[in-house]
Design an enzyme around this catalytic site. Sequence first.
Site, PDB file in Angstrom:
ATOM      1  N   GLY A  91       2.343   2.189  10.675  1.00  0.00           N
ATOM      2  CA  GLY A  91       3.248   3.320  10.517  1.00  0.00           C
ATOM      3  C   GLY A  91       3.949   3.745  11.794  1.00  0.00           C
ATOM      4  N   ASN A 145       0.874  -1.172   0.000  1.00  0.00           N
ATOM      5  CA  ASN A 145       0.000   0.000   0.000  1.00  0.00           C
ATOM      6  C   ASN A 145       0.913   1.223   0.000  1.00  0.00           C
ATOM      7  OD1 ASN A 145      -1.760   2.082   0.466  1.00  0.00           O
ATOM      8  ND2 ASN A 145      -2.243   1.502   2.588  1.00  0.00           N
ATOM      9  N   TRP A 146       1.011   1.839  -1.168  1.00  0.00           N
ATOM     10  CA  TRP A 146       1.956   2.963  -1.293  1.00  0.00           C
ATOM     11  C   TRP A 146       1.438   4.230  -0.631  1.00  0.00           C
ATOM     12  CZ3 TRP A 146       3.879   3.038  -7.112  1.00  0.00           C
ATOM     13  CH2 TRP A 146       4.478   1.797  -7.416  1.00  0.00           C
ATOM     14  N   LYS A 147       0.176   4.234  -0.236  1.00  0.00           N
ATOM     15  CA  LYS A 147      -0.453   5.439   0.326  1.00  0.00           C
ATOM     16  C   LYS A 147      -0.225   6.624  -0.631  1.00  0.00           C
ATOM     17  CE  LYS A 147       0.311   3.570   4.882  1.00  0.00           C
ATOM     18  NZ  LYS A 147       0.056   3.771   6.293  1.00  0.00           N
ATOM     19  N   HIS A 188      -9.483   0.755   5.150  1.00  0.00           N
ATOM     20  CA  HIS A 188      -8.193   1.039   5.789  1.00  0.00           C
ATOM     21  C   HIS A 188      -8.421   1.992   6.953  1.00  0.00           C
ATOM     22  CE1 HIS A 188      -4.131   2.524   6.435  1.00  0.00           C
ATOM     23  NE2 HIS A 188      -3.696   1.454   5.776  1.00  0.00           N
ATOM     24  N   SER A 235       3.529  -2.185  10.368  1.00  0.00           N
ATOM     25  CA  SER A 235       4.975  -2.152  10.617  1.00  0.00           C
ATOM     26  C   SER A 235       5.673  -3.470  10.278  1.00  0.00           C
ATOM     27  CB  SER A 235       5.260  -1.723  12.062  1.00  0.00           C
ATOM     28  OG  SER A 235       4.803  -0.394  12.273  1.00  0.00           O
ATOM     29  N   GLU A 278      -6.908   4.500   7.960  1.00  0.00           N
ATOM     30  CA  GLU A 278      -6.793   5.930   7.639  1.00  0.00           C
ATOM     31  C   GLU A 278      -8.076   6.445   6.996  1.00  0.00           C
ATOM     32  OE1 GLU A 278      -3.038   5.711   5.539  1.00  0.00           O
ATOM     33  OE2 GLU A 278      -2.104   5.087   7.416  1.00  0.00           O
ATOM     34  N   GLY A 304       2.830  -1.197   4.235  1.00  0.00           N
ATOM     35  CA  GLY A 304       2.826   0.229   3.936  1.00  0.00           C
ATOM     36  C   GLY A 304       4.227   0.725   3.616  1.00  0.00           C
ATOM     37  N   GLY A 305       4.864   1.358   4.584  1.00  0.00           N
ATOM     38  CA  GLY A 305       6.159   2.012   4.368  1.00  0.00           C
ATOM     39  C   GLY A 305       7.198   1.129   3.694  1.00  0.00           C
ATOM     40  N   GLU A 364      -5.213  -5.248  10.600  1.00  0.00           N
ATOM     41  CA  GLU A 364      -4.259  -4.153  10.762  1.00  0.00           C
ATOM     42  C   GLU A 364      -4.548  -3.421  12.068  1.00  0.00           C
ATOM     43  OE1 GLU A 364      -2.335  -2.972   6.766  1.00  0.00           O
ATOM     44  OE2 GLU A 364      -3.997  -1.631   7.187  1.00  0.00           O
TER      45      GLU A 364
HETATM   46  C1  PEP Z   1      -0.711   0.160   5.947  1.00  0.00           C
HETATM   47  O1  PEP Z   1      -0.717   1.328   5.613  1.00  0.00           O
HETATM   48  O2  PEP Z   1      -1.631  -0.589   5.596  1.00  0.00           O
HETATM   49  C2  PEP Z   1       0.406  -0.330   6.755  1.00  0.00           C
HETATM   50  C3  PEP Z   1       0.361  -1.527   7.224  1.00  0.00           C
HETATM   51  O3  PEP Z   1       1.446   0.561   6.960  1.00  0.00           O
HETATM   52  P1  PEP Z   1       2.896   0.223   7.605  1.00  0.00           P
HETATM   53  O4  PEP Z   1       3.358  -1.082   7.017  1.00  0.00           O
HETATM   54  O5  PEP Z   1       3.745   1.365   7.226  1.00  0.00           O
HETATM   55  O6  PEP Z   1       2.680   0.102   9.089  1.00  0.00           O
END
Ligand code: PEP
Length: 252
Positions: free
Chosen positions: A171, A9-11, A93, A210, A95, A231-232, A165
């Site tokens: 994040g 997930n590049w956000k 999600h 994470s 967010e 994500g990141g 999640e």
């Molecule tokens: C996400 O945005 O779905 C996520 C899991 O982010 P991260 O891996 O950065 O915690």
Amino acid sequence: MRRPLVVGNWKMHGTQASARALVNAVLAGISGVSADVGMCPPFALIPVVADLVGPRVWVGGQDLHEQEAGAFTGETSGVLLKDLGCRCVIVGHSERRTLYGDTDTRVAEKFRRAQACGLTPILCVGETLSEREAGSTEGVIARQLDAVVDCSGIGAFADAIVAYEPVWAIGTGRNASARQAQLVHGFIRGRLARRDAGIADRLRILYGGSVKAANAGELFAEPDIDGGLIGGASLKADEFLAICGAVRAWTS
Ligand code: PEP
């Protein structure tokens, strides 16, 4: 046996140039990866990514609108995502739930719209830190899942992905431990199994929060963790490939 799946997930990151560089670097290292792999870029980068990846990589949206079309300025439809070559789309999600007001009902409608458009929904569920500390993790997850089951029926989970999640892990650099995650994944599968054991058994449940190369192997070794929503770490090709390579062995 469930084939593992790792989705990035590049956000809201990237430009056309950086997207091309990232996709090309992932493609260069993907031949040894046995998992299914997906990428969810920002909407405007979907054509760039879809043009490059070919059938080896799922392309997905990060969200969609629950209506088919209409006067919804700034929104994106499932029809368009499908038209652009998407195979899947993230719904619910955290967010979107916390920053953009997606309620359980709206997430359920998005899930239904995704399937109506021929997209596989990746349904995100997860508790906040205060909900976990209050002992209500299972109650929250049950409420989020049940809203979708009530709207679309358990049969809809035959072509869906669930991502657990925990909001406190997204994040933050603080992942759920493998044991914490497995307990919730087992709960999710068990709750859906009460409606249809076969569908629950075949459902892929991803962990997100994470995940990095250093913790992916331990998480993915758990019996009910079928891959990750990343994500990141999905923005760095080497890290993402290492995570993809950490999935457990599987047989079809
Ligand atoms: C996400 O945005 O779905 C996520 C899991 O982010 P991260 O891996 O950065 O915690």
